[in-house]
Design a protein around this motif. Structure first.
Motif, mmCIF file in Angstrom:
data_model
loop_
_atom_site.group_PDB
_atom_site.id
_atom_site.type_symbol
_atom_site.label_atom_id
_atom_site.label_comp_id
_atom_site.label_asym_id
_atom_site.label_seq_id
_atom_site.Cartn_x
_atom_site.Cartn_y
_atom_site.Cartn_z
ATOM 1 N N ARG A 20 8.175 76.495 13.919
ATOM 2 C CA ARG A 20 6.801 76.825 14.346
ATOM 3 C C ARG A 20 6.448 76.094 15.641
ATOM 4 O O ARG A 20 5.970 76.703 16.613
ATOM 5 N N THR A 21 6.677 74.800 15.656
ATOM 6 C CA THR A 21 6.386 74.020 16.858
ATOM 7 C C THR A 21 7.644 73.986 17.728
ATOM 8 O O THR A 21 8.695 73.542 17.258
ATOM 9 N N PRO A 22 7.552 74.439 18.968
ATOM 10 C CA PRO A 22 8.747 74.447 19.820
ATOM 11 C C PRO A 22 9.225 73.023 20.120
ATOM 12 O O PRO A 22 8.471 72.061 19.995
ATOM 13 N N GLY A 23 10.497 72.921 20.505
ATOM 14 C CA GLY A 23 11.024 71.638 20.978
ATOM 15 C C GLY A 23 11.849 70.883 19.956
ATOM 16 O O GLY A 23 12.478 69.881 20.294
ATOM 17 N N ARG A 24 11.864 71.354 18.684
ATOM 18 C CA ARG A 24 12.620 70.605 17.670
ATOM 19 C C ARG A 24 14.063 71.098 17.555
ATOM 20 O O ARG A 24 14.818 70.632 16.713
ATOM 21 N N ASP A 25 14.419 72.073 18.423
ATOM 22 C CA ASP A 25 15.753 72.665 18.312
ATOM 23 C C ASP A 25 16.694 72.232 19.435
ATOM 24 O O ASP A 25 17.837 72.688 19.503
ATOM 25 N N ALA A 33 20.267 82.430 9.692
ATOM 26 C CA ALA A 33 19.038 82.069 10.411
ATOM 27 C C ALA A 33 18.384 80.949 9.631
ATOM 28 O O ALA A 33 18.206 81.060 8.414
ATOM 29 N N LEU A 34 18.049 79.863 10.307
ATOM 30 C CA LEU A 34 17.394 78.753 9.619
ATOM 31 C C LEU A 34 15.975 78.595 10.138
ATOM 32 O O LEU A 34 15.765 78.336 11.332
ATOM 33 N N LEU A 35 15.013 78.803 9.241
ATOM 34 C CA LEU A 35 13.601 78.715 9.613
ATOM 35 C C LEU A 35 13.045 77.389 9.112
ATOM 36 O O LEU A 35 13.039 77.129 7.912
ATOM 37 N N GLY A 36 12.611 76.549 10.031
ATOM 38 C CA GLY A 36 12.068 75.244 9.653
ATOM 39 C C GLY A 36 13.024 74.145 10.060
ATOM 40 O O GLY A 36 14.073 73.958 9.444
ATOM 41 N N LEU A 37 12.669 73.434 11.126
ATOM 42 C CA LEU A 37 13.551 72.383 11.641
ATOM 43 C C LEU A 37 12.897 71.019 11.498
ATOM 44 O O LEU A 37 12.800 70.239 12.444
ATOM 45 N N GLY A 38 12.436 70.759 10.274
ATOM 46 C CA GLY A 38 11.945 69.417 9.965
ATOM 47 C C GLY A 38 13.145 68.518 9.740
ATOM 48 O O GLY A 38 14.287 68.862 10.078
ATOM 49 N N ALA A 39 12.894 67.350 9.118
ATOM 50 C CA ALA A 39 13.971 66.380 8.900
ATOM 51 C C ALA A 39 15.137 67.014 8.144
ATOM 52 O O ALA A 39 16.308 66.775 8.461
ATOM 53 N N MET A 40 14.828 67.835 7.139
ATOM 54 C CA MET A 40 15.883 68.440 6.324
ATOM 55 C C MET A 40 16.499 69.653 6.999
ATOM 56 O O MET A 40 17.726 69.803 7.039
ATOM 57 N N GLY A 41 15.655 70.538 7.531
ATOM 58 C CA GLY A 41 16.155 71.778 8.141
ATOM 59 C C GLY A 41 17.142 71.508 9.270
ATOM 60 O O GLY A 41 18.163 72.199 9.400
ATOM 61 N N ARG A 42 16.853 70.489 10.064
ATOM 62 C CA ARG A 42 17.744 70.177 11.205
ATOM 63 C C ARG A 42 19.143 69.790 10.716
ATOM 64 O O ARG A 42 20.151 70.234 11.256
ATOM 65 N N VAL A 43 19.213 68.983 9.652
ATOM 66 C CA VAL A 43 20.521 68.550 9.133
ATOM 67 C C VAL A 43 21.268 69.724 8.499
ATOM 68 O O VAL A 43 22.486 69.857 8.651
#
Ligand code: FVH
Length: 293
Positions: A39-44, A12-22
């Motif tokens: 936290r903010t929807p739409g980054r996944d 499970a990966l929590l946090g899809l900022g610039a680093m989390g997404r990669v």
């Protein structure tokens, strides 16, 4: 790394900022079942298109995996995210890759232990574009057992170094290394400001600066030996000599209309040690001034 058909651990990966997404992308490439939450929807969106499972809540994410990775903004955001799901994390492995201080990492290690959560603190010595490439390096500390079991998974992101059982060790190395990096870039910017004031481009200066600084890092082992032995009376540039050099740089900087800020910082350390009576000793003695706090 591509999926080789072997069953891979769920993450499970929590946090899809610039680093989390990669980080999530590389896990998917390697064939891990990945559940993502932000936290903010739409980054996944892209991750879900590539096979990740979307979790609507933190609880849904952590209960979907045996390994939970956090890559959030700071320690406060990690606490805010994890504290409500402490009971759900019991029996799972928590790997926090968020940049925190050593004591913050130790706090999280203690919090996890009280709840039966296996914890590793991680530090990413890479930018997002480097993740998965050989030059990416990640540091870990905390549970040795967890590190051993996850090593192959961690190597999906870059080289994996275990820094010991102290949960704060990886953070300590991370921030100590970054201290050198930030002051180096500040020094480069200062030099660039000096030469661009005379019409030279920063690009031209960069080549020369890189050559000198690369050569200078070869001196680190000798400096380290002096520091470790605590003997500053051997050969080398004296504090008095360095003070004169720094004063000349500061005056040159002023002549060019450039702030001497970075040089003043070093000069203050040197002058304090001269004031303490060590002017004839090696300039590596500024280490003692820093250690004095
Ligand atoms: N990016 C880099 O080059 C560096 C390399 C070295 C290691 N750092 C550290 O990695 C952590 C994450 O960095 P990042 O680049 O992904 O950071 P952002 O793009 O700013 O994303 C931040 C994520 O954190 C979420 N977030 C912020 N506050 C909260 C909160 N209170 N509760 C829950 N989540 C929170 C944020 O969510 P949102 O704003 O989209 O809702 C992002 O997912 C970091 O420690 C670096 O130092 C990266």
């Amino acid at each position: 790394m591509k999926n080789d058909g072997v069953t891979k651990g769920s993450v499970a990966l929590l946090g899809l900022g610039a680093m989390g997404r990669v980080l999530a992308e590389r896990l998917l490439d390697a064939g891990h079942p990945v559940t993502v939450w932000n936290r903010t929807p739409g980054r996944d969106t892209e991750l879900v298109e590539r096979g990740a499972r979307r979790a609507e809540t933190v609880r849904e994410a952590v209960t979907a995996a045996t390994t939970v990775v956090t890559c959030l903004f700071d320690h406060a955001s990690v606490r805010e995210t994890l504290e409500p799901v402490g009971a759900d994390l019991a029996g799972r492995t928590l790997v926090d890759l968020t940049t925190t201080t050593p004591n913050e990492a130790r706090w999280l290690g203690g919090w996890a232990e009280e709840r039966g959560i296996e914890h590793l603190d991680g530090a990413i010595m890479a930018t997002p574009s480097m993740i998965g490439a050989p030059e990416a390096s990640l540091l870990y500390s905390g549970s040795a057992e967890a590190f051993g079991r996850h090593r192959t998974l961690f190597e999906v992101w870059g080289s994996a170094t275990y820094d010991g059982a102290d949960h704060g060790a990886a953070s300590l190395f991370d921030l100590a290394l970054l201290s050198g990096m930030y002051t180096m870039f500040t020094g480069f910017a200062h030099g660039a400001a000096m030469v661009t004031s005379a019409g030279v481009t920063a690009e031209e200066f960069a080549h020369r600066s890189a050559r000198l600084l690369s050569a200078m890092t070869g001196v680190f082992p000798m400096t380290a030996k002096v520091i470790d032995e605590g003997d500053y009376t051997g050969p080398g540039q004296s504090l008095e000599w360095t003070a004169t050099a720094l004063d000349t740089i500061a005056r040159a900087s002023a002549e060019q209309g450039v702030s001497p800020g970075p040089i003043e910082m070093t000069r203050a350390l040197v002058l304090a040690q001269i004031e303490a009576g060590y002017g004839n000793e090696n300039s590596d003695r500024i280490y003692e001034e820093l250690r004095a706090g």
